[in-house]
Structure formats: C-alpha cells, structure tokens
Design a protein around this motif. Sequence first.
Motif, PDB file in Angstrom:
ATOM      1  N   SER A 164       0.826  -1.206   0.000  1.00 45.53           N
ATOM      2  CA  SER A 164       0.000   0.000   0.000  1.00 45.53           C
ATOM      3  C   SER A 164       0.864   1.261   0.000  1.00 45.53           C
ATOM      4  O   SER A 164       0.467   2.288  -0.558  1.00 45.53           O
ATOM      5  N   TRP A 165       2.037   1.173   0.595  1.00 45.11           N
ATOM      6  CA  TRP A 165       2.972   2.310   0.551  1.00 45.11           C
ATOM      7  C   TRP A 165       3.300   2.662  -0.900  1.00 45.11           C
ATOM      8  O   TRP A 165       3.240   3.832  -1.299  1.00 45.11           O
ATOM      9  N   GLN A 166       3.638   1.649  -1.696  1.00 41.96           N
ATOM     10  CA  GLN A 166       3.975   1.885  -3.100  1.00 41.96           C
ATOM     11  C   GLN A 166       2.757   2.379  -3.884  1.00 41.96           C
ATOM     12  O   GLN A 166       2.852   3.298  -4.706  1.00 41.96           O
ATOM     13  N   ILE A 167       1.597   1.778  -3.615  1.00 42.60           N
ATOM     14  CA  ILE A 167       0.378   2.159  -4.343  1.00 42.60           C
ATOM     15  C   ILE A 167      -0.023   3.596  -4.017  1.00 42.60           C
ATOM     16  O   ILE A 167      -0.320   4.400  -4.914  1.00 42.60           O
ATOM     17  N   ILE A 168      -0.031   3.935  -2.731  1.00 41.77           N
ATOM     18  CA  ILE A 168      -0.440   5.280  -2.322  1.00 41.77           C
ATOM     19  C   ILE A 168       0.560   6.320  -2.800  1.00 41.77           C
ATOM     20  O   ILE A 168       0.183   7.419  -3.227  1.00 41.77           O
ATOM     21  N   LEU A 169       1.840   5.963  -2.765  1.00 43.35           N
ATOM     22  CA  LEU A 169       2.868   6.892  -3.233  1.00 43.35           C
ATOM     23  C   LEU A 169       2.701   7.177  -4.726  1.00 43.35           C
ATOM     24  O   LEU A 169       2.777   8.337  -5.167  1.00 43.35           O
ATOM     25  N   ALA A 170       2.454   6.117  -5.501  1.00 46.68           N
ATOM     26  CA  ALA A 170       2.232   6.297  -6.936  1.00 46.68           C
ATOM     27  C   ALA A 170       0.963   7.101  -7.191  1.00 46.68           C
ATOM     28  O   ALA A 170       0.940   8.001  -8.051  1.00 46.68           O
ATOM     29  N   ALA A 171      -0.112   6.793  -6.465  1.00 49.84           N
ATOM     30  CA  ALA A 171      -1.370   7.536  -6.625  1.00 49.84           C
ATOM     31  C   ALA A 171      -1.175   9.007  -6.297  1.00 49.84           C
ATOM     32  O   ALA A 171      -1.769   9.886  -6.944  1.00 49.84           O
ATOM     33  N   ASN A 172      -0.343   9.275  -5.312  1.00 46.12           N
ATOM     34  CA  ASN A 172      -0.066  10.650  -4.914  1.00 46.12           C
ATOM     35  C   ASN A 172       0.561  11.436  -6.068  1.00 46.12           C
ATOM     36  O   ASN A 172       0.114  12.539  -6.403  1.00 46.12           O
ATOM     37  N   PHE A 173       1.577  10.862  -6.716  1.00 44.07           N
ATOM     38  CA  PHE A 173       2.253  11.559  -7.809  1.00 44.07           C
ATOM     39  C   PHE A 173       1.371  11.644  -9.051  1.00 44.07           C
ATOM     40  O   PHE A 173       1.372  12.659  -9.754  1.00 44.07           O
ATOM     41  N   LEU A 174       0.615  10.579  -9.324  1.00 40.82           N
ATOM     42  CA  LEU A 174      -0.261  10.593 -10.494  1.00 40.82           C
ATOM     43  C   LEU A 174      -1.380  11.614 -10.336  1.00 40.82           C
ATOM     44  O   LEU A 174      -1.714  12.350 -11.277  1.00 40.82           O
ATOM     45  N   TYR A 175      -1.975  11.653  -9.142  1.00 38.37           N
ATOM     46  CA  TYR A 175      -3.103  12.558  -8.922  1.00 38.37           C
ATOM     47  C   TYR A 175      -2.653  14.020  -8.901  1.00 38.37           C
ATOM     48  O   TYR A 175      -3.317  14.890  -9.481  1.00 38.37           O
ATOM     49  N   SER A 176      -1.524  14.287  -8.261  1.00 38.97           N
ATOM     50  CA  SER A 176      -1.065  15.680  -8.140  1.00 38.97           C
ATOM     51  C   SER A 176      -0.290  16.155  -9.354  1.00 38.97           C
ATOM     52  O   SER A 176      -0.015  17.359  -9.462  1.00 38.97           O
ATOM     53  N   ALA A 177       0.067  15.216 -10.245  1.00 41.58           N
ATOM     54  CA  ALA A 177       0.911  15.545 -11.404  1.00 41.58           C
ATOM     55  C   ALA A 177       2.210  16.205 -10.944  1.00 41.58           C
ATOM     56  O   ALA A 177       2.782  17.037 -11.643  1.00 41.58           O
ATOM     57  N   ASN A 178       2.659  15.802  -9.738  1.00 34.92           N
ATOM     58  CA  ASN A 178       3.893  16.323  -9.146  1.00 34.92           C
ATOM     59  C   ASN A 178       3.874  17.852  -9.038  1.00 34.92           C
ATOM     60  O   ASN A 178       4.902  18.522  -9.155  1.00 34.92           O
ATOM     61  N   GLU A 179       2.690  18.400  -8.801  1.00 38.96           N
ATOM     62  CA  GLU A 179       2.513  19.854  -8.740  1.00 38.96           C
ATOM     63  C   GLU A 179       2.529  20.319  -7.287  1.00 38.96           C
ATOM     64  O   GLU A 179       1.839  19.755  -6.433  1.00 38.96           O
ATOM     65  N   THR A 180       3.304  21.353  -7.016  1.00 45.45           N
ATOM     66  CA  THR A 180       3.363  21.948  -5.691  1.00 45.45           C
ATOM     67  C   THR A 180       2.484  23.195  -5.638  1.00 45.45           C
ATOM     68  O   THR A 180       2.553  24.037  -6.544  1.00 45.45           O
ATOM     69  N   ILE A 181       1.650  23.290  -4.619  1.00 47.52           N
ATOM     70  CA  ILE A 181       0.811  24.475  -4.436  1.00 47.52           C
ATOM     71  C   ILE A 181       1.571  25.451  -3.547  1.00 47.52           C
ATOM     72  O   ILE A 181       1.936  25.126  -2.420  1.00 47.52           O
ATOM     73  N   ARG A 182       1.825  26.627  -4.038  1.00 52.31           N
ATOM     74  CA  ARG A 182       2.701  27.576  -3.368  1.00 52.31           C
ATOM     75  C   ARG A 182       2.085  28.129  -2.091  1.00 52.31           C
ATOM     76  O   ARG A 182       0.862  28.242  -1.958  1.00 52.31           O
ATOM     77  N   SER A 183       2.956  28.487  -1.154  1.00 50.84           N
ATOM     78  CA  SER A 183       2.497  28.999   0.130  1.00 50.84           C
ATOM     79  C   SER A 183       1.778  30.337  -0.020  1.00 50.84           C
ATOM     80  O   SER A 183       0.841  30.637   0.716  1.00 50.84           O
ATOM     81  N   GLN A 184       2.206  31.156  -1.012  1.00 47.96           N
ATOM     82  CA  GLN A 184       1.549  32.442  -1.212  1.00 47.96           C
ATOM     83  C   GLN A 184       0.100  32.267  -1.616  1.00 47.96           C
ATOM     84  O   GLN A 184      -0.784  32.999  -1.155  1.00 47.96           O
ATOM     85  N   ASP A 185      -0.167  31.292  -2.496  1.00 48.44           N
ATOM     86  CA  ASP A 185      -1.537  31.042  -2.937  1.00 48.44           C
ATOM     87  C   ASP A 185      -2.396  30.527  -1.791  1.00 48.44           C
ATOM     88  O   ASP A 185      -3.571  30.894  -1.663  1.00 48.44           O
ATOM     89  N   ILE A 186      -1.799  29.655  -0.963  1.00 43.68           N
ATOM     90  CA  ILE A 186      -2.557  29.118   0.179  1.00 43.68           C
ATOM     91  C   ILE A 186      -2.882  30.225   1.170  1.00 43.68           C
ATOM     92  O   ILE A 186      -4.011  30.320   1.674  1.00 43.68           O
ATOM     93  N   ALA A 187      -1.899  31.069   1.461  1.00 48.47           N
ATOM     94  CA  ALA A 187      -2.116  32.149   2.416  1.00 48.47           C
ATOM     95  C   ALA A 187      -3.186  33.120   1.928  1.00 48.47           C
ATOM     96  O   ALA A 187      -3.952  33.678   2.730  1.00 48.47           O
ATOM     97  N   ALA A 188      -3.265  33.314   0.611  1.00 51.17           N
ATOM     98  CA  ALA A 188      -4.223  34.269   0.057  1.00 51.17           C
ATOM     99  C   ALA A 188      -5.628  33.687  -0.056  1.00 51.17           C
ATOM    100  O   ALA A 188      -6.619  34.402   0.177  1.00 51.17           O
ATOM    101  N   GLN A 189      -5.747  32.393  -0.402  1.00 49.79           N
ATOM    102  CA  GLN A 189      -7.064  31.826  -0.708  1.00 49.79           C
ATOM    103  C   GLN A 189      -7.583  30.833   0.330  1.00 49.79           C
ATOM    104  O   GLN A 189      -8.804  30.679   0.476  1.00 49.79           O
ATOM    105  N   ALA A 190      -6.690  30.128   1.024  1.00 48.63           N
ATOM    106  CA  ALA A 190      -7.137  29.110   1.980  1.00 48.63           C
ATOM    107  C   ALA A 190      -6.199  29.078   3.180  1.00 48.63           C
ATOM    108  O   ALA A 190      -5.501  28.090   3.414  1.00 48.63           O
ATOM    109  N   PRO A 191      -6.164  30.142   3.985  1.00 53.56           N
ATOM    110  CA  PRO A 191      -5.237  30.184   5.124  1.00 53.56           C
ATOM    111  C   PRO A 191      -5.515  29.113   6.175  1.00 53.56           C
ATOM    112  O   PRO A 191      -4.633  28.799   6.982  1.00 53.56           O
TER     113      PRO A 191
END
Length: 360
Positions: A164-191
């Motif tokens: 499950s570690w391997q499956i969840i890790l792969a699902a994590n990268f596939l679902y997020s498309a390896n995209e990082t959500i920046r801290s500035q955007d979070i602070a502005a829209q979803a603190p």
Amino acid sequence: MTDPSANVGRPQDFEKVLSGSDTSVASFDVHNKSALEKAQHFLHGNPAMVPLIVLVLSTAIFGILLGSKFFSAFSLTLILQQVAITGIVGAAQTLVILTAGIDLSVGAIMVLSSVVMGQFTFRYGLPAPLSILCGFACGALCGYINGLLVSRMKLPPFIVTLGSWQIILAANFLYSANETIRSQDIAAQAPLLQLFGASFRFGGAVLTAGVIAMVLLVAVLWYVLNHTAWGRHVYAVGDDPDAAELSGVGTHRMLLQVYTLSGVICALAGWVLIGRLGSVSPTSGQFANIESITAVVIGGISLFGGRGSILGMIFGALIVGVFQLGLRLVGTDPQWTYLLIGVLIIGAVTVDQWIRKVAG
C-alpha cells in the motif's frame, strides 16, 4: 445389620492414612532479587523510563558541551517543532505496533491526505473546511483498506503496508501531477490549510500550533490506552490475539479500528505538514514511515506488540531531535547523526529483549 451409631467417633480407613501424613503448612521460597533484577522488573513495569533516561542524559550532555547555545528556551522548543510531525505519525505507528503489526504506509498516507486537501481546494474550488474533511476521509479510507487486508484476509501487516505504501505513493504523484501548491496562494485563498503553522511566543520559547496538536493528541491517546476498555483491548490483541478472542475481544474489529484510526491520525499529520512547510508538496515527508518506526523503537515500544507506552514514543522522537540539533550545533558531519541513531535503535531492541525476559 451394622449399627451406624457404633462407628460414630471411630476414625475411618482414609482418616487413618491421613493421620500419618505431613501436617506442615506450605510455604514459598523467598528469592532476594539483586539490584539488576529489581531494575529489570521496574523497567518492565515502566517501559517509558529507558527513553526518558536517555533523553535527560543526552540533553544534559549537549547542554554541558554547548552551554546556552543549546540549553535555551528557543533551542529546546525548536526541537519540539522539528519532531511535531514525527510525533503525530509516530502516534499512528504506535497504535499499529501495539497490536503486533507495522505500517510502512503512514508517510504516504500523510502526504496523499495533504495533497487531497490542497487539490480539492485549488483544483475543484471546494471550501477549505470541506477539503480538509475530504483529506481526513482519504486517510481513513487508506487505513481501513490496510486494516481490512490484515484482519479479514489474514495477510501479514508488513507485506500489506509495503504494497500500500507503493500504491499510495504512486497515486499521490499521479493525482497531483507532481505539482506543488505555493504557500503564497494558500495564504491568500485558503489560510485554514496553514493553521498549524501559526506560532506563539512565550519569552524566548516559540511554539507552533502543530506542537500543541501533537501534545494534545498524545495526551488523549495516553488516556485512552491506559484508562479505557478499548485501550486494554489494543494491548490484549498485541500480546496474545487468541487469548483476547477467547476472552470476548473482537480481534478483527479491533484491528480494523486501529488501522482506520491510524489513517485518520496520518491525515492530521498531513494538515500539520502543510502548516509546517506553508505549501502542499507531493514530494515532502518521504521518510516519515522510517522516522515514525525509529521513534517507536527508541521509545521502548516492543515490535512484538502488547507492551510499551505512547509517552515512550514521544521521548524517542525527542531523542532523535536532540541528537540532530546537538550534533549540528557541534559542527560534526551529519552522517554521525545517522550512525548514533542506528546505535540507539539496536540498543533499544536489545534492552527490550532483556526486559521481556521478566515476562518469560
């Protein structure tokens, strides 16, 4: 016919035999325990004492070597900040290991839950509170599946959670498309996602909401494990599942509940992780599973299940934090930290085996 009254007062045959038997009172041999045996029994009854002693000694040693540079309110609370996530994930790992299992997927569940919280907010436009609930549901689902495979399918926890570690890790990268959500955007829209990154200053000490969450979580779980029937059942399942089943404990149900709760706690760690980093990153927390197991083992919790204290896990996490900060301030090579932690792990398992001889 024989007159029964004639035999009254006369000893019968079996009484004649007993009259010649030994009439001394049974007694037990009194064995005076040595100081080492007394220490062994004390540590067996107080499993958190060994890591607490190691924590106090290591803190004192670095305090002597570094003085106020290490032994200050800021440095000591900095250690708490560094181990907050390890402590929360370690709490999830503690529950599983107390049932004689192991969960290698805790880090992956943590990261996936944090990614779900971020993606549901910024990709689908859901309100932050609802996205956070979805993240918790994701963690609970992952834990439930692990528990189902372990309790119902009778698969080994190591194999189940490794897969499950391997499956969840792969699902994590596939679902997020390896995209990082920046801290500035979070602070502005979803603190709200960064809630656990808020800090509080008390003189020279700096605490974060994540540290407070870790302390409250451990306090609640300590009470549950030590003062409720559910907690006693957790220990019983880890100590001897067959005996627990015979005594009326639903071992399958308990395992399912433990793994599901572990997933929920990992989701909490994912929320704290967002506050710690300020951003949502699918590549963060890659070694949380190893760090949690390290904290549990150094904390004196038996990998064989049924023995240990969640307070010991916190002490184990703090020991690692003390060594990391202390050696960094001394200026040594970072590899010395891994070397000493490895020695502590082997030493902790050795002490655990020595203490378990009391129960044997």
